[in-house]
Design an enzyme around this catalytic site. Structure first.
Site, PDB file in Angstrom:
ATOM      1  N   GLU A 157       5.762   9.820   3.581  1.00 15.46           N
ATOM      2  CA  GLU A 157       5.292   8.518   3.105  1.00 15.46           C
ATOM      3  C   GLU A 157       4.475   8.732   1.830  1.00 15.46           C
ATOM      4  OE1 GLU A 157       3.081   6.136   5.927  1.00 15.46           O
ATOM      5  OE2 GLU A 157       3.563   4.302   4.824  1.00 15.46           O
ATOM      6  N   ASP A 185       4.825   0.346   3.987  1.00 12.70           N
ATOM      7  CA  ASP A 185       4.833  -0.918   4.724  1.00 12.70           C
ATOM      8  C   ASP A 185       4.449  -2.053   3.775  1.00 12.70           C
ATOM      9  OD1 ASP A 185       2.191  -0.442   4.272  1.00 12.70           O
ATOM     10  OD2 ASP A 185       1.653  -0.083   6.361  1.00 12.70           O
ATOM     11  N   ASP A 193       0.789  -1.223   0.000  1.00 11.17           N
ATOM     12  CA  ASP A 193       0.000   0.000   0.000  1.00 11.17           C
ATOM     13  C   ASP A 193       0.825   1.280   0.000  1.00 11.17           C
ATOM     14  OD1 ASP A 193      -2.382   1.598   0.730  1.00 11.17           O
ATOM     15  OD2 ASP A 193      -1.371   1.748   2.659  1.00 11.17           O
ATOM     16  N   TYR A 242      -7.331   1.771   7.775  1.00 11.49           N
ATOM     17  CA  TYR A 242      -8.213   2.248   6.705  1.00 11.49           C
ATOM     18  C   TYR A 242      -9.674   2.080   7.088  1.00 11.49           C
ATOM     19  CZ  TYR A 242      -4.314   3.075   3.593  1.00 11.49           C
ATOM     20  OH  TYR A 242      -3.179   3.585   3.020  1.00 11.49           O
TER      21      TYR A 242
END
Ligand SMILES: *[C@@H]1O[C@H](CO)[C@@H](O)[C@H](O)[C@H]1NC(C)=O
Length: 524
Positions: free
Chosen positions: A488, A93, A90, A242
């Site tokens: 990120e 990670d 995703d 999420y």
């Protein structure tokens, strides 16, 4: 240098524009294109597609171009007796989260549907198809029964305890599913949308595959619609990462509108029309479009149906969808009386602190497609603070893309690997640890934190094409690996850019042909 120039030129041209009011939008465009530094959108497009190769999980193919990566996650699903090898990691990670992965594939597919020609003209069509197929091949595997969809592999808690290359992963790869007793209408809906949209993309080049995708999409929609519930109530491990805050109604409408586009079956259209009110499709006026909240996307696709004029009997409802789509777009354009999207001092759309770029990227995409819809139907956007021409929408897209690519106070390109100054310490496990190709020795879970995470040096592997979270509300950015809110990147940040960059690349190429007269984005 750059900044001074930007202050002076528009003033001159705006003064001229007072004499020729009717040309204002066109001149505005000229302002936009003449004051900014030139960006190579073709190069940015190439890089954005490379990024998806960095995020690949599973067995990598012979033509893998991102060579610092290697096979990984080869036993995903094994514990549960299902083959879940493949798909995308995703972000920084190694969890395979179904909901954002599906949204990524929907946006890649929408990009290819709207701008396939432009992507092909830039020589990137095959790569775009590969990026989509890497996701849809996985969704086919994950949809093991009409009413079973594997929702996630791995979990954030154990994954985040380790800083490891994907090739060394020692964390739990347990898979989690939704089914009749553990429903997940949002996840089923988004995956249906992704597969329906991808089925349109593959219709010509791979009709068998296209048909297969459509079959899965229809089953998933039926499953999600029949067994109602939020997936994060069924898949607890998704909840802190999420969560489906907007619920599942937006995804069911979203799936239905994509299935209607893919099949032309009137039942899907009826769903979008009949449930418009009770599912919030014409109730929610939003200023964000994201992996969680799909309303603006639904509203914009519904507006397109209205503009095409083939659905006269549904005009009343479609107009309400359009009014909400306009609310979103006018908010981005700062043309609403209230509820406008904030901007940073240098003009970046600003929704929230954590990974703000995802909202910039989706806004840029929706502005671009709507600009085309307006242009093609010869219409204008009606905002509370005035009418807006198609050119002004694409103008805002271009300004946002210029900011992303380096035209900002700190001269940073937030698209990694683009230009000379970009984030060097992206919060990304694989990118920040020595490549498996160079060092095959095992690097353990906490060893990664000790030896690689805290280093001040740049990442050894450049995560080309990643769009990082980006600057704060004051245009400040700290290029630190631990600063995950800003450094990120996520797959759904870059996905909408594929369409946007292809469109801007086309416009830029056309501009080359008009050296003396004003270069218009839309030549008639
Ligand atoms: C938005 O519009 C208002 C009113 O016209 C104006 O005062 C404000 O400066 C605008 N904001 C931006 C970021 O352009």
């Amino acid at each position: 240098m750059e900044e001074k120039k930007q202050l002076q030129l528009p003033e001159v041209i705006l003064r001229i524009s007072r004499c020729v009011q009717q040309w204002y939008p066109l001149i505005l465009l000229l302002v936009i294109s003449s004051t900014a530094q030139a960006f190579d959108y073709g190069d940015a497009l190439t890089k954005s597609l490379l990024y998806f190769e960095s995020q690949r999980s599973g067995r990598l193919p012979y033509n893998q171009r991102v060579t610092w990566r290697h096979h990984s996650g080869l036993t995903d699903g094994l514990e549960q007796g299902v083959d879940l090898v493949g798909g995308y990691y995703d972000a920084g990670d190694h969890v395979k989260f179904g909901l954002p992965m599906a949204f990524t594939v929907t946006m890649l597919s929408w990009s290819a549907i709207e701008y396939g020609e432009q992507i092909a003209a830039a020589g990137e069509y095959e790569h775009a198809l590969e990026a989509i197929k890497w996701g849809t091949d996985y969704f086919i595997k994950a949809h093991t029964h009409p009413n079973v969809l594997w929702a996630e592999v791995g979990d954030g808690d154990t994954d985040h305890y380790c800083w490891q290359r994907p090739e060394d992963m020692t964390t739990s790869r347990r898979a989690h599913q939704i089914d009749e007793n553990n429903p997940g209408s949002d996840l089923a809906g988004e995956t249906a949308a992704a597969m329906a949209a991808a089925s349109i993309v593959f219709r010509k080049s791979n009709p068998h595959y296209s048909h297969l995708l459509l079959h899965h999409a229809q089953q998933l929609f039926e499953f999600g619609d029949k067994y109602r519930g939020k997936y994060d109530s069924s898949v607890g491990v998704a909840k802190s990462y999420y969560p489906s805050v907007s619920g599942y109604k937006d995804e069911l409408l979203w799936a239905a509108v994509w299935l209607y586009k893919a099949t032309d079956k009137v039942d899907y259209l009826k769903y979008v029309i009949n449930k418009a009110h009770c599912f919030g499709g014409i109730g929610w006026a939003m200023t964000e479009f994201s992996w969680d909240v799909k309303y603006a996307g639904v509203q914009i696709l519904a507006s397109k149906l209205l503009m095409e004029g083939n659905h006269k009997e549904h005009t009343h409802i479609l107009e309400q969808y359009r009014s909400k789509a306009e609310h979103y777009l006018c908010g981005c354009l700062n043309k609403s009386n209230d509820d406008n999207v904030e901007r940073s001092p240098a003009g970046l759309l600003y929704v929230r602190q954590w990974n703000n770029m995802q909202y910039v990227s989706t806004a840029a995409f929706l502005l671009t497609v709507y600009s085309d819809y307006l242009h093609n139907s010869n219409q204008k956007l009606h905002c509370q603070r005035g009418e807006v021409e198609a050119q002004e929408l694409i103008g805002l897209t271009k300004a946002q893309m210029e900011y992303i690519l380096g035209s900002n106070p700190i001269g940073m390109s937030y698209l990694v690997g683009f230009g000379s100054k970009y984030p060097r310490r992206v919060h990304h496990r694989g990118s920040s640890v020595v490549s498996y190709r160079e060092h095959k020795g095992f690097i353990g879970c906490t060893q990664g934190y000790d030896n690689w995470y805290g280093r001040l040096e740049p990442n050894p592997n450049v995560l080309v094409g990643a769009l990082v979270g980006g600057p704060d509300c004051q245009d400040n950015f700290k290029d630190q690996r631990g600063n995950y809110m800003q450094t990120e990147a996520c797959t759904y940040n870059t996905a909408p850019l594929v369409g946007v960059l292809a469109k801007l690349h086309q416009l830029e190429s056309q501009n080359l042909f008009c050296s003396s007269s004003p270069c218009l984005v839309y030549s008639s």
